[in-house]
Design an enzyme around this catalytic site. Structure first.
Site, short mmCIF file in Angstrom:
data_model
loop_
_atom_site.label_atom_id
_atom_site.label_comp_id
_atom_site.label_asym_id
_atom_site.label_seq_id
_atom_site.Cartn_x
_atom_site.Cartn_y
_atom_site.Cartn_z
N ASN A 171 -8.80 8.14 15.22
CA ASN A 171 -9.20 7.42 14.00
C ASN A 171 -10.63 6.92 14.03
OD1 ASN A 171 -6.46 7.84 13.70
ND2 ASN A 171 -6.04 5.83 12.86
N GLY A 189 4.13 0.93 2.32
CA GLY A 189 5.05 -0.04 1.74
C GLY A 189 5.72 0.49 0.49
N LYS A 238 1.74 6.10 19.82
CA LYS A 238 1.00 6.12 18.55
C LYS A 238 -0.38 5.50 18.73
CE LYS A 238 0.71 6.56 13.96
NZ LYS A 238 1.46 5.69 13.05
N GLY A 290 0.83 -1.18 0.00
CA GLY A 290 0.00 0.00 0.00
C GLY A 290 0.87 1.24 0.00
N GLU A 328 -8.73 -1.25 11.10
CA GLU A 328 -7.79 -1.72 12.13
C GLU A 328 -8.31 -1.43 13.54
OE1 GLU A 328 -3.40 -1.60 10.45
OE2 GLU A 328 -4.30 0.37 10.26
N ASN A 366 -0.24 0.00 12.19
CA ASN A 366 -0.88 0.62 13.34
C ASN A 366 -1.27 -0.41 14.40
OD1 ASN A 366 -0.83 3.29 12.40
ND2 ASN A 366 -2.69 2.99 11.20
N ASN A 392 -3.93 7.32 18.01
CA ASN A 392 -4.85 6.73 17.03
C ASN A 392 -6.19 6.36 17.66
OD1 ASN A 392 -3.04 6.90 14.91
ND2 ASN A 392 -2.36 4.79 15.04
N ARG A 408 -1.97 6.77 -2.43
CA ARG A 408 -1.94 6.36 -3.83
C ARG A 408 -2.90 7.25 -4.63
NH1 ARG A 408 -2.75 -0.02 -3.91
NH2 ARG A 408 -2.61 0.40 -6.14
#
Length: 309
Positions: free
Chosen positions: A195, A16, A187, A13, A270, A105, A191, A133
């Protein structure tokens, strides 16, 4: 001088691809491991990296997990819920003592992988780099951040940062931190405060700071996280978590969290490795986290086929 060993990338993704492009730019061989024969058939074998300085094109030939070449170094940038299955798919190809670097994450999979692959140095990373992307194989590096990597198991602590040198010497701000678990918790705490709320309210990060109801919900989540962290003896920040979360929400005001993007795209989230992880840890401590539990259930309801951790 021998060429540096190839880095295989599991999870191709945005993150990566970002690391793959920078490794390739540094002259390191990179092989993305793609998830299906159909994806390999349609993948053109290159990625275009777009930055403020312009565009750069990198040849990154892909392969399948079933390829027979040994894996000398592995960066895993899958979603948290896919990490263990993705690793199982290439486990037989890992060279002895090949380092495994996890970059995703949440918490939970990291510890299980570190135990399951005890003969390999297993590292975890966390990053605030911003990338997305932009159709096809174009990758936009939207925001410069920083990254930290550190050891998760005894083998990694013995090996130290030498195994990570190719990642640490790129023109990305990356550092080695022997106490990486503290970074991962920081983190996770941020999150967990941001999120899920953006996914439920379908809003950019900055709305959480501006909307009184959303601010109050974020404050409740932060209070519960701090209570659990205190119970576990896990330090977070020197200032209140809510202040830190507000600062991040305001600094990324226009951004849409990856969890919201997953919800909009009809993909699994996630949430189970973030708020779900906190709820499971709290249950082990006999502690209730009602705000986190409500948020967990609300996000799950938006994707009934969610993946548990």
């Amino acid at each position: 001088m021998a060429a540096p060993p190839c880095w295989h990338i599991l999870g191709f993704g945005a993150i990566g691809r970002l690391w793959a492009c920078h490794l390739a730019r540094a002259g390191v061989s990179v092989s993305p491991v793609l998830h299906s024969a159909e994806r390999l058939r349609t993948y053109p074998g290159h990625v275009t990296l777009c930055t403020d300085a312009g565009e750069a094109h990198f040849t990154l030939p892909g392969e399948l997990a079933t390829a027979n070449t040994p894996i000398q170094q592995l960066l895993v940038a899958t979603k948290s819920y896919a990490t263990e299955a993705a690793l199982a798919g290439v486990a037989q190809r890992l060279a002895p003592k090949a380092p495994i670097v996890l970059l995703h994450n949440g918490l939970g999979p990291q510890q299980r992988v570190a135990d399951a692959f005890a003969e390999h140095p297993v590292y975890a990373g966390t990053t605030t780099e911003g990338a997305y992307r932009d159709g096809g194989e174009r990758l936009v590096h939207a925001g410069r951040g920083s990254s930290f990597f550190g050891p998760l198991n005894a083998r990694a602590r013995e090996t130290g940062e030498a195994a990570l040198e190719p990642l640490l010497t790129l023109p990305l701000e990356a550092h080695y931190d022997p106490a990486i678990l503290h970074r991962l918790w920081q983190k996770l705490a941020i999150n967990a405060a941001i999120n899920g709320l953006t996914a439920v309210h379908d809003c950019a990060n900055g709305e959480l700071a501006r909307h009184p109801e959303y601010r109050e919900a974020m404050a409740q989540l932060c209070q519960e996280t701090e209570e659990l962290a205190c119970r576990l003896g896990q330090p977070l920040f020197e200032t209140p978590l809510f202040d830190q979360a507000l600062k991040v929400a305001e600094a990324t005001a226009r951004n849409y969290s990856s969890m919201l993007q997953d919800v909009r795209g009809g993909r699994p989230t996630e949430i189970d490795a973030i708020n779900g992880y906190l709820c499971r840890e709290a249950e082990r401590q006999g502690l209730a986290l009602p705000a986190h539990q409500r948020l967990l259930e609300a996000v799950r309801a938006r994707h009934p086929n969610h993946h548990g951790d």
